[in-house]
Write an enzyme that holds these catalytic residues in place. Structure first.
Site, PDB file in Angstrom:
ATOM      1  N   THR A  99       0.838  -1.209   0.000  1.00 35.37           N
ATOM      2  CA  THR A  99       0.000   0.000   0.000  1.00 35.37           C
ATOM      3  C   THR A  99       0.866   1.249   0.000  1.00 35.37           C
ATOM      4  OG1 THR A  99      -1.843  -1.124   1.093  1.00 35.37           O
ATOM      5  CG2 THR A  99      -1.754   1.282   1.293  1.00 35.37           C
TER       6      THR A  99
ATOM      7  N   TYR B 281      -4.925  14.717   0.345  1.00 35.29           N
ATOM      8  CA  TYR B 281      -4.563  13.374   0.797  1.00 35.29           C
ATOM      9  C   TYR B 281      -5.604  12.356   0.322  1.00 35.29           C
ATOM     10  CZ  TYR B 281      -1.039  15.648   3.650  1.00 35.29           C
ATOM     11  OH  TYR B 281       0.047  16.380   4.060  1.00 35.29           O
TER      12      TYR B 281
ATOM     13  N   ARG C  58      -5.744   9.067   5.649  1.00 36.45           N
ATOM     14  CA  ARG C  58      -4.765   8.950   6.742  1.00 36.45           C
ATOM     15  C   ARG C  58      -3.554   8.126   6.300  1.00 36.45           C
ATOM     16  NH1 ARG C  58      -6.926   8.388  12.498  1.00 36.45           N
ATOM     17  NH2 ARG C  58      -6.518  10.586  12.447  1.00 36.45           N
TER      18      ARG C  58
ATOM     19  N   ASN D  11       7.982   9.496   3.754  1.00 32.28           N
ATOM     20  CA  ASN D  11       8.695   9.565   2.484  1.00 32.28           C
ATOM     21  C   ASN D  11      10.166   9.927   2.715  1.00 32.28           C
ATOM     22  OD1 ASN D  11       9.432   9.961  -0.217  1.00 32.28           O
ATOM     23  ND2 ASN D  11       8.599  12.026  -0.252  1.00 32.28           N
TER      24      ASN D  11
ATOM     25  N   CYS E  27       5.978  14.719  -2.009  1.00 26.60           N
ATOM     26  CA  CYS E  27       4.933  14.832  -0.991  1.00 26.60           C
ATOM     27  C   CYS E  27       4.561  16.293  -0.725  1.00 26.60           C
ATOM     28  CB  CYS E  27       5.363  14.126   0.292  1.00 26.60           C
ATOM     29  SG  CYS E  27       6.954  14.642   0.934  1.00 26.60           S
ATOM     30  N   HIS E  28       5.397  17.236  -1.151  1.00 29.05           N
ATOM     31  CA  HIS E  28       5.070  18.650  -0.959  1.00 29.05           C
ATOM     32  C   HIS E  28       3.861  19.069  -1.792  1.00 29.05           C
ATOM     33  CE1 HIS E  28       7.756  18.706  -4.481  1.00 29.05           C
ATOM     34  NE2 HIS E  28       7.080  19.784  -4.866  1.00 29.05           N
TER      35      HIS E  28
ATOM     36  N   SER F 193      -7.342  18.784   2.836  1.00 29.75           N
ATOM     37  CA  SER F 193      -8.603  19.249   2.244  1.00 29.75           C
ATOM     38  C   SER F 193      -9.193  20.422   3.022  1.00 29.75           C
ATOM     39  CB  SER F 193      -9.611  18.100   2.171  1.00 29.75           C
ATOM     40  OG  SER F 193      -9.858  17.598   3.467  1.00 29.75           O
TER      41      SER F 193
ATOM     42  N   GLU G  12       7.353  25.752  -8.454  1.00 34.97           N
ATOM     43  CA  GLU G  12       6.693  24.965  -9.479  1.00 34.97           C
ATOM     44  C   GLU G  12       5.574  25.735 -10.189  1.00 34.97           C
ATOM     45  OE1 GLU G  12       5.593  21.268  -7.619  1.00 34.97           O
ATOM     46  OE2 GLU G  12       7.694  20.636  -7.470  1.00 34.97           O
TER      47      GLU G  12
END
Length: 170
Positions: free
Chosen positions: A84, A103, A118, A127, A135-136, A141, A162
């Site tokens: 996972t 997420y 989660r 990470n 992950c940045h 939400s 970016e």
């Protein structure tokens, strides 16, 4: 042997650690030993050597910092994890520069239910290879930036970079 190189960036040194050309750790720290300490015992047993030129991973980091935002995408990476977690890390690499997802959306992209937000957050927190496994680009939400191991100001800079909002590039 795990080879490490520091790449300068506007938000501080980026430590890159690789084994046989595959990135096993990366993060915004001046001390590669901090990243090395997070590796599996088997990798740590190989030892750490600081080098002047790590090759392709360092070149990709420099290109990314210079504005070639997809330069990190082709660098091979490896980190441990459950099936996972590996699916979530793979889904992270599919989130393109200049975009963000929540997420819950990351969980969905990894083939998990939105309720697995989660688990997505945990995959981001664990990470080992930022910003190559980006992950940045994952935001809560509820709004805001959420956390980031290297500090919210680094996460903010990466996202602005970016979006093309950073005029002075390295």
């Amino acid at each position: 042997m795990i080879a490490a190189q520091l790449v300068p960036s506007p938000v501080g040194p980026l430590a890159l650690l690789a084994r046989e050309g595959v990135l096993v750790a990366a993060g915004f720290t001046a001390e590669p030993k901090d990243m090395f300490a997070r590796l599996t015992p088997a990798l740590q047993a190989e030892g750490l050597e600081i080098v002047d030129d790590l090759g392709a991973p360092a070149e990709a980091a420099q290109a990314y910092l210079a504005g070639e935002l997809d330069a990190l995408d082709g660098v091979p990476v490896w980190q441990p994890g459950t099936p996972t977690r590996k699916r979530l890390h793979a889904a992270l690499r599919e989130v393109k520069a200049g975009t963000t997802v929540t997420y819950a959306e990351l969980a969905e992209r990894a083939g998990l239910p939105r309720t697995a937000a989660r688990a997505a957050g945990s995959a981001c927190a664990q990470n080992l290879i930022a910003p190559f496994v980006p992950c940045h680009r994952i935001l809560p939400s509820t709004g805001g930036y959420g956390g980031y191991l290297y500090g919210v100001s680094v996460k903010e800079w990466l996202l602005a970079h970016e979006r093309g909002a950073i005029a002075d590039r390295t």
